[in-house]
Design an enzyme around this catalytic site. Structure first.
Site, short mmCIF file in Angstrom:
data_model
loop_
_atom_site.label_atom_id
_atom_site.label_comp_id
_atom_site.label_asym_id
_atom_site.label_seq_id
_atom_site.Cartn_x
_atom_site.Cartn_y
_atom_site.Cartn_z
N GLU A 244 0.88 -1.18 0.00
CA GLU A 244 0.00 0.00 0.00
C GLU A 244 0.91 1.22 0.00
OE1 GLU A 244 -3.05 -0.07 -0.46
OE2 GLU A 244 -3.85 -1.96 0.31
N CYS A 278 -2.71 8.60 3.18
CA CYS A 278 -2.44 8.10 1.84
C CYS A 278 -3.56 8.47 0.89
CB CYS A 278 -2.26 6.59 1.88
SG CYS A 278 -3.58 5.75 2.75
P1 NAD Z 1 8.43 5.06 4.48
O1 NAD Z 1 8.40 4.30 3.22
O2 NAD Z 1 9.55 6.00 4.72
O3 NAD Z 1 8.44 4.08 5.74
C1 NAD Z 1 7.43 3.10 5.93
C2 NAD Z 1 7.99 1.98 6.78
O4 NAD Z 1 9.02 1.31 6.04
C3 NAD Z 1 8.64 2.42 8.09
O5 NAD Z 1 8.29 1.48 9.11
C4 NAD Z 1 10.12 2.34 7.77
O6 NAD Z 1 10.94 2.14 8.92
C5 NAD Z 1 10.17 1.13 6.86
N1 NAD Z 1 11.36 1.05 5.99
C6 NAD Z 1 12.22 2.01 5.64
N2 NAD Z 1 13.17 1.52 4.79
C7 NAD Z 1 12.87 0.21 4.59
C8 NAD Z 1 13.43 -0.83 3.77
N3 NAD Z 1 14.50 -0.62 3.01
N4 NAD Z 1 12.81 -2.03 3.79
C9 NAD Z 1 11.71 -2.25 4.52
N5 NAD Z 1 11.13 -1.30 5.32
C10 NAD Z 1 11.71 -0.08 5.34
O7 NAD Z 1 7.02 5.81 4.54
P2 NAD Z 1 6.51 6.85 5.64
O8 NAD Z 1 7.23 8.16 5.41
O9 NAD Z 1 6.55 6.22 7.00
O10 NAD Z 1 4.98 7.02 5.23
C11 NAD Z 1 4.52 7.96 4.29
C12 NAD Z 1 4.19 7.30 2.97
O11 NAD Z 1 3.32 6.19 3.18
C13 NAD Z 1 3.44 8.21 2.01
O12 NAD Z 1 3.96 8.08 0.72
C14 NAD Z 1 2.02 7.68 2.02
O13 NAD Z 1 1.26 7.95 0.89
C15 NAD Z 1 2.26 6.23 2.23
N6 NAD Z 1 1.07 5.60 2.80
C16 NAD Z 1 0.32 4.78 2.00
C17 NAD Z 1 -0.85 4.20 2.49
C18 NAD Z 1 -1.71 3.30 1.63
O14 NAD Z 1 -2.56 2.61 2.16
N7 NAD Z 1 -1.52 3.27 0.33
C19 NAD Z 1 -1.23 4.44 3.81
C20 NAD Z 1 -0.45 5.28 4.59
C21 NAD Z 1 0.71 5.84 4.08
#
Ligand code: NAD
Length: 469
Positions: A244, A278
């Site tokens: 997502e 999101c």
């Molecule tokens: P992010 O991608 O920076 O981090 C998300 C998670 O991934 C965190 O727990 C982080 O520690 C982890 N992470 C970081 N690097 C990783 C790696 N290499 N491998 C695996 N995990 C890793 O996102 P964010 O800044 O926390 O959230 C904001 C983003 O999330 C926005 O783009 C938003 O649109 C999206 N989002 C999408 C939905 C949806 O349902 N489509 C819902 C909420 C947020």
């Protein structure tokens, strides 16, 4: 200050290292969170593997009862969890779409999901033979969550995964780990040991989870850039994936709308959780015949919204959750103005002193403007005029993201026609971003793979096994 710990195989696990978690409203230190090493993560995954055979062998109805127990224990601790969410995430505790709303949503989601069934399907039963299609759990599922709705999104992952018979290791964002740690501690007071486990630390733990051989599925909610990394590190062991990812949802307002009547819906569709959602509306396309009136009504409505510390009386929106996101929003708003946008409300900040960004509305007549093309994930909305509906649809689709969209009109047939042409996973009519537990939700294009919620969401935590006789 250090009441937060990991849960490993039903027991509190104290790590040698910790990291600091701050309140985005005040910059005050809230707590030290456990910083697990990759070896500690291995140990936690082993506990989840050990718990799998017994958990997956329970009757489905027993797991349904456990999910209801989770809902009950969260309900008993709603205020406590909501307080932690407001401290670490910033959203106001009592606001209509604040922390109490988040925990209330999580409980309702858990209860609804618990009511779903996973029946065996009989595909054939005749003189030539019988074919039964069963759904089997996958094993250990890794849940990786972002910082915007920490509890609700974790519940979206955890409940269907457990219900289908998997065990789970959940890794929240390092920006908002505390509410998840407390929630999983509470879940462990009602579940058998090893079934749901938590791990916190830096982004490197997410990477370690994504390529761990014992993890059978990753359910990831976060940015598109990280989602691509997860997908590539999952490839070696062919893990199941639900991704997502980021959105850049368009709302399209047709000329028959009453600007004043739709202003509150447009505002909350875009600014829910300060735009850090999101499926918030991130681009608003308005027919030129009512463009000025919609801009005026929205500006008037937005002027009366109180932004403040989440514990302040009457605050409806809080701060941006972290400096990285704040800088993205400020940069995109600055660039939008440099490239021809006119600020209707708020605007870029020269010397920001804290994480409170003003509610910002920018009138823009260029679909390539950076605030239109990129996901701002913050309290800033570009408003773009259009002349024909086909032009609006083309502009809405001219983007890599494809999570949600909305159409605003009193003409239901026209709304359905426009919806059918929008390249995204959900289209709302006269509202935006209103996800619900019975409606499968997911992205197209760069917004992700697979869906959550409803029966389709539950099936995503299973393998098909056919028995043919
Ligand atoms: P992010 O991608 O920076 O981090 C998300 C998670 O991934 C965190 O727990 C982080 O520690 C982890 N992470 C970081 N690097 C990783 C790696 N290499 N491998 C695996 N995990 C890793 O996102 P964010 O800044 O926390 O959230 C904001 C983003 O999330 C926005 O783009 C938003 O649109 C999206 N989002 C999408 C939905 C949806 O349902 N489509 C819902 C909420 C947020």
């Amino acid at each position: 200050m250090n009441n937060y710990h990991l849960i490993n195989n039903g027991k509190a696990m104290i790590t040698l290292n910790t990291f600091k978690v701050y309140n985005p409203s005040t910059s005050a230190l809230i707590a030290e969170a456990p910083k697990a090493t990759v070896q500690e993560l291995d140990d936690i995954i082993k506990g989840a593997c050990d718990a799998f055979p017994e958990w997956s062998s329970l009757d489905y109805s027993e797991r349904q009862s456990y999910m209801l127990k989770i809902a009950d224990i969260l309900e008993q601790h709603s205020e406590e969890i909501a307080t932690i969410i407001t401290k670490e995430q910033g959203k106001p505790i009592g606001a209509a779409l604040g922390s109490m709303f988040e925990i209330g949503g999580a409980i309702a989601w858990a209860r609804y999901t618990a009511s779903l069934e996973l029946p065996v399907k009989i595909l054939q039963d005749d003189e030539n033979g019988r074919v039964e299609m069963h759904r089997r759990p996958l094993g250990v599922v890794a849940s990786i969550t972002p910082w915007n709705w920490p509890v609700l999104i974790a519940i979206w992952h955890i409940i269907p995964a457990l219900l289908a018979g998997n065990t789970v290791v959940c890794k929240p964002s390092p920006y908002t780990p505390l509410s998840t740690l407390r929630m999983i501690e509470l879940m462990n007071s009602v579940l058998p040991k090893g079934v749901i486990n938590s791990v916190t630390g830096g982004d490197e733990l997410g990477a370690a989870l994504s390529n761990h051989a014992a993890i059978k599925k990753i359910v990831f909610t976060g940015s598109t850039a990280t989602g691509k990394k997860v997908m590539s590190s999952a490839a070696d062991t062919l893990k199941h994936l639900t991704l997502e990812l980021g959105g850049n949802d368009a709302g399209i307002v047709l000329p028959d709308c009453d600007p004043e009547a739709i202003a509150p819906g447009l505002f909350w569709g875009a600014f829910i959780n300060n735009g850090q959602t999101c499926a918030a509306m991130k681009r608003l396309y308005v027919h030129r015949s009512i463009y000025d009136q919609v801009c005026d009504s929205l500006t008037q409505f937005a002027k009366n919204i109180k932004v403040g510390d989440g514990f302040e009386e009457g605050a409806e929106l809080g701060p941006v959750q972290n400096q990285m996101q704040f800088d993205i929003v400020n940069r995109l708003v600055t660039q939008s103005v440099e490239q021809g946008g006119s600020v209707l409300l708020g605007g870029p900040l020269d010397n920001p002193k804290d994480l409170f960004f003003p509610i910002t509305l920018v009138a823009i007549d260029d679909n390539q403007n950076p605030l239109v093309q990129n996901e701002q994930f913050g309290p800033a909305l570009p408003i773009i005029p259009f002349d024909t509906v086909e032009e609006a649809i083309a502009m809405a689709n001219d983007n890599e993201a494809g999570l949600g969209g909305s159409v605003w009109t009193n003409d239901r047939d026209e709304a359905n026609r426009v919806a059918s042409k929008m390249e995204c996973g959900s289209v709302w009519i006269n509202k935006h971003g209103a996800v619900q537990p019975n409606s499968p939700f997911g992205g197209t294009k760069s917004s992700g793979l697979g869906v959550e919620f409803g029966e389709e969401g539950l099936l995503a935590y299973t393998n098909i096994q056919c028995i043919l006789s």
